[in-house]
Design an enzyme around this catalytic site. Structure first.
Site, PDB file in Angstrom:
ATOM      1  CG  HIS A 428      -1.651   1.140   1.363  1.00  0.00           C
ATOM      2  ND1 HIS A 428      -1.424   2.319   2.125  1.00  0.00           N
ATOM      3  CD2 HIS A 428      -2.932   1.558   0.777  1.00  0.00           C
ATOM      4  CE1 HIS A 428      -2.237   3.488   1.869  1.00  0.00           C
ATOM      5  NE2 HIS A 428      -3.369   2.922   1.205  1.00  0.00           N
ATOM      6  CB  CYS A 759      34.179   0.180 -22.735  1.00  0.00           C
ATOM      7  SG  CYS A 759      35.495  -0.793 -22.476  1.00  0.00           S
TER       8      CYS A 759
END
Length: 806
Positions: A428, A759
């Site tokens: 919730h 990279c």
């Protein structure tokens, strides 16, 4: 005789469609739509009937309740909690004590008798509220009204229906309608009466056809716990969590890309001997350490989620991610869908505007938990242990509590962040905080103990699935990026990324995939154990180390399988996030001192004077002392590609010093079924050693390309230790010697028509270095996530200057 739906008091699921929301509310209309159209497609839904909104209005009219309720609500102030509570209680009492008209009473009992003929005498049913305005695109009323489980017999059913009708006027529902501008009588309540699934004897949970945090649409996210599903929905338990990749599921693969076990300390079951319908009991430790459903069941639920989403998308003629509840029957072992509704948070989100929160500096961590909302909030902590204490809560405070339910919503909407001890990312507190757009940390276990009431804190949910509460109010920045305005580039912009928990969020950045996915992050963070300590567990002498390994691998009698599973899940999450773009996974590149720091590692690692240029990368993979451990890496990669179908994964070999060594590694990989070219597999090498450049032609005869590791290439070209502060001033990727090496290898790769990318850190740190690479015609640049936008704009401008068309 034609059915007059508008004046019906009872409508069965097979008489309903999604167009009947005004008659039976969103929940019942959706159940009817699915029962009528999706059961024939294999989705199992328990039968039932709806008591209509017309029946609710009929009760108000016959009892003259409408005018009485209006009188009670005159002068209502939803921000005065005492005022709200007093008026809400009076309205509910009016409805609870109203008598049902005789014909309605008779029809409800007759329908229940018919349902009992199908399922057995006095069949157990769930009695669920279904408001006629719930699940609107910009508002979710779901969960605000009451649900009653294990209702048996006509008397219990009538009583539960009265309670449901009264729950249309709970404090949180009154407050929500008032603040959203809805008239209290423009919304009516229908009730769904549905055969119970005996999940009290098995398990249940919630699933979404979208990632609830990032809005990433290519996964199904499933949560589950033991017993009836209320504990998951309410956030009373930390559930198991699973992700399934939709595109490869559709191709017939088994792409469970993530499995995380939850604590599941309690479960809700039938109260067979007490005075209540249900009760909550503790779950034995052995059960808690097992997943509540198996792989076949995970995949079946995911398939149903896709069927339901596709159906609603076609029906509504717009993309409609779904929020569903599932249950497993412990008597028959069958799975069922018991609710489904459109997801209302990410469906409204503008995916072309990226909002990124970032702390300027970290601080002292008070507590950690599962993060919800990808935002940061700061303020005064207000600890509330019971909903009765919400009246003192002030706007802008941080709500800290054990768990929330709809009664807490009046103060949740004025909080700057929420922290709970219990709950998972579909509880919730998580659902409401997403709708409100505030950060939320759930499942902290002891947050309400470690955080002091009145203490200034910062709740950071911006860094992936693990969020943190920091001591004090810390400064942070919010950046808004309009992705629609990003220019196209010929140079492929990729990303360096090792943390799977950030993958779904970062996938929205404009990239062509991942140019460097480091295994080291996954091994360090999710496995933590040296692979040989798993392979040779029986030989581990140290009692403390044995216990650590036993605790981490609980449920795995086959210890090496733990390594394979965890590594495959981490890589799969990265690959799924960027699918179908390529994800280049670098095989492990720990140095010996780093391997030694893994649990059990010191027993298996030598001590080297200079690990940076020692036994690392390729030289380990075929060595008798490590090759079996490398085999576990290979098995994980094969699982990702062949079992999950994520063939966008390409593999990269680090620190390969010689061509002969490269051949030995490829041969070792082939033993585990990773054969170059088979099933489209490409294997590339890091270009980070001068020998890689000098012998580039020969290396590219055996590998499918190079990715330049400029960090190590700079170190070894200039002959310095990049870990040494004494020579740090000399280290620079832009040195002419390094640039000459890079230019040379790009030229060779282009001549041989092989992949060439970079990279290393260089283009992320230095704009002029990125421009230099564009000028050389490099195929791709893989950048740190925080530099992707900046460097993309830079590359686009440089390409324009050079006359390079995207």
């Amino acid at each position: 005789m034609l059915l007059d739906k508008n004046n019906a008091l009872i409508l069965w699921f097979d008489q309903l469609s999604i167009e009947d929301v005004p008659l039976v509310g969103g929940k019942n209309a959706s159940l009817g739509e699915m029962y009528s159209h999706l059961t024939k497609r294999g989705v199992k839904i328990p039968n039932g009937f709806a008591i209509t909104a017309h029946a609710y209005r009929y009760i108000l009219e016959r009892s003259n309740l409408m005018s009485k309720i209006r009188d009670v609500l005159k002068g209502l102030d939803t921000h005065d909690m005492t005022n709200l509570a007093d008026r809400g209680r009076k309205v509910r009492e009016l409805i609870r004590h109203a008598e049902f008209p005789e014909d309605l009473h008779r029809e409800i009992l007759h329908a229940y008798a018919e349902l009992s003929k199908q399922y057995g005498p006095d069949t157990d049913v769930a009695v669920r509220s279904s408001a006629t305005a719930e699940d609107l695109p910009d508002a979710s009323f779901a969960g605000q009204q009451d649900t009653y489980l294990n209702i048996k017999g006509g008397e219990q059913l009538i009583d539960a229906c009265k309670k449901c009708f009264a729950s249309l006027f709970t404090n949180r529902a009154i407050s929500y309608r008032q603040d959203k501008g809805f008239d209290h009588f423009s919304i009516a309540l229908s009730i769904g009466v549905q055969k119970m699934v005996r999940s009290d004897l098995a398990s249940s949970g919630v699933m979404f056809s979208i990632d609830t945090e990032s809005g990433f649409k290519d996964v199904v996210f499933i949560t589950g716990a033991y017993g009836l599903g209320e504990t998951v929905v309410q956030g009373a338990v930390n559930p198991d969590e699973f992700y399934v990749h939709k595109p490869t599921l559709a191709k017939g693969f088994r792409p469970i890309i993530s499995k995380d076990i939850g604590e599941k300390r309690i479960k809700m079951i039938y109260d067979e001997n007490g005075n209540e319908q249900t009760k909550t009991v503790r779950v034995p430790v052995l059960e808690r350490r097992r997943f509540v459903i198996n792989d076949d069941e995970i995949l079946k639920l995911a398939q149903w989620a896709v069927i339901i989403e596709d159906y609603y998308t076609a029906k509504r003629k717009t993309e409609t991610p779904m929020d569903m509840e599932w249950a497993k029957d412990g008597k028959t072992d069958e799975l069922f869908i018991v609710q489904a509704r459109p997801e209302t948070v990410h469906a409204q989100k503008d995916r072309l505007v990226l909002e990124k929160f970032k702390l300027r500096k970290a601080g002292t961590v008070l507590v950690e938990g599962a993060s919800v909302g990808e935002k940061i909030g700061a303020g005064r902590a207000h600890i509330i242990r019971d909903v009765k204490g919400i009246n003192d809560f002030k706007k802008g405070e941080i709500l800290v509590t054990e768990m929330t339910d709809p009664d807490w919503e009046p103060i949740m909407k004025i909080a700057s962040a929420i922290v709970t001890d219990k709950g998972g990312r579909t509880c919730h507190a998580a659902i409401i905080s997403r709708e409100l757009g505030i950060p939320c940390l759930v499942g902290t276990i002891d947050g309400s103990e470690k955080i002091k009431d009145g203490q200034d804190v910062t709740v950071d949910c911006s860094g992936g699935s693990v969020g943190r509460v920091y001591e004090g109010i810390l400064p942070f920045d919010v950046e808004k990026i309009d992705l629609a305005k990003m220019p196209a580039t010929k140079t492929h912009i990729m990303m360096n990324l090792g943390n799977p928990d950030q993958a779904f969020e970062l996938a929205s950045l404009p990239t062509r995939g991942i140019g460097l996915a480091r295994e080291e992050f996954i091994i360090n963070s999710f496995i933590k154990i040296h692979p040989r300590a798993l392979l040779e567990f029986k030989d581990i002498k140290d009692a403390k180390t044995r216990k650590q390994i036993q605790d981490l691998t609980y449920g795995y009698d086959d210890k090496p399988a733990f390594f394979v599973d965890k590594l495959s899940f981490g890589v799969a999450k990265l690959a799924a996030a960027f699918y179908p773009h390529k994800v280049i996974v670098r095989m492990s590149d720990f140095k010996t001192n780093e391997y030694a720091n893994l649990i059990g590692g010191r027993q298996f690692e030598p001590v080297e004077d200079n690990p940076m240029i020692g036994w690392r990368g390729a030289s380990r993979y075929y060595d008798e002392k490590y090759r079996a451990a490398f085999g576990l890496e290979c098995l994980a990669m094969k699982k990702v590609r062949d079992e999950m179908g994520l063939t966008n994964v390409e593999l990269m070999i680090p620190f390969c010093r010689t061509v002969k060594e490269g051949k030995q590694v490829l041969a070792e990989m082939a033993k585990y079924g990773l054969k170059q070219g088979e099933n489209g597999l490409r294997v590339i090498a890091m270009c980070e050693i001068p020998s890689n450049v000098i012998m580039a032609e020969e290396f590219l005869e055996i590998f499918d390309g190079f990715s330049i590791g400029s960090n190590d290439l700079t170190q070894l070209t200039l002959g310095l230790d990049r870990d040494s502060a004494l020579v740090a001033g000399i280290y620079d990727e832009r040195d002419d010697a390094v640039k000459s090496m890079i230019a040379q290898v790009i030229q060779v790769a282009k001549k041989k028509k092989k992949y060439i990318g970079i990279c290393g850190q260089g283009p992320s740190d230095h704009e002029d270095f990125a421009e230099f690479l564009v000028g050389l015609g490099i195929e791709s640049m893989s950048l740190n996530p925080d530099t992707v936008i900046k460097t993309t704009l830079l590359v686009a401008e440089k390409e324009k200057q050079l006359g390079i068309k995207p």
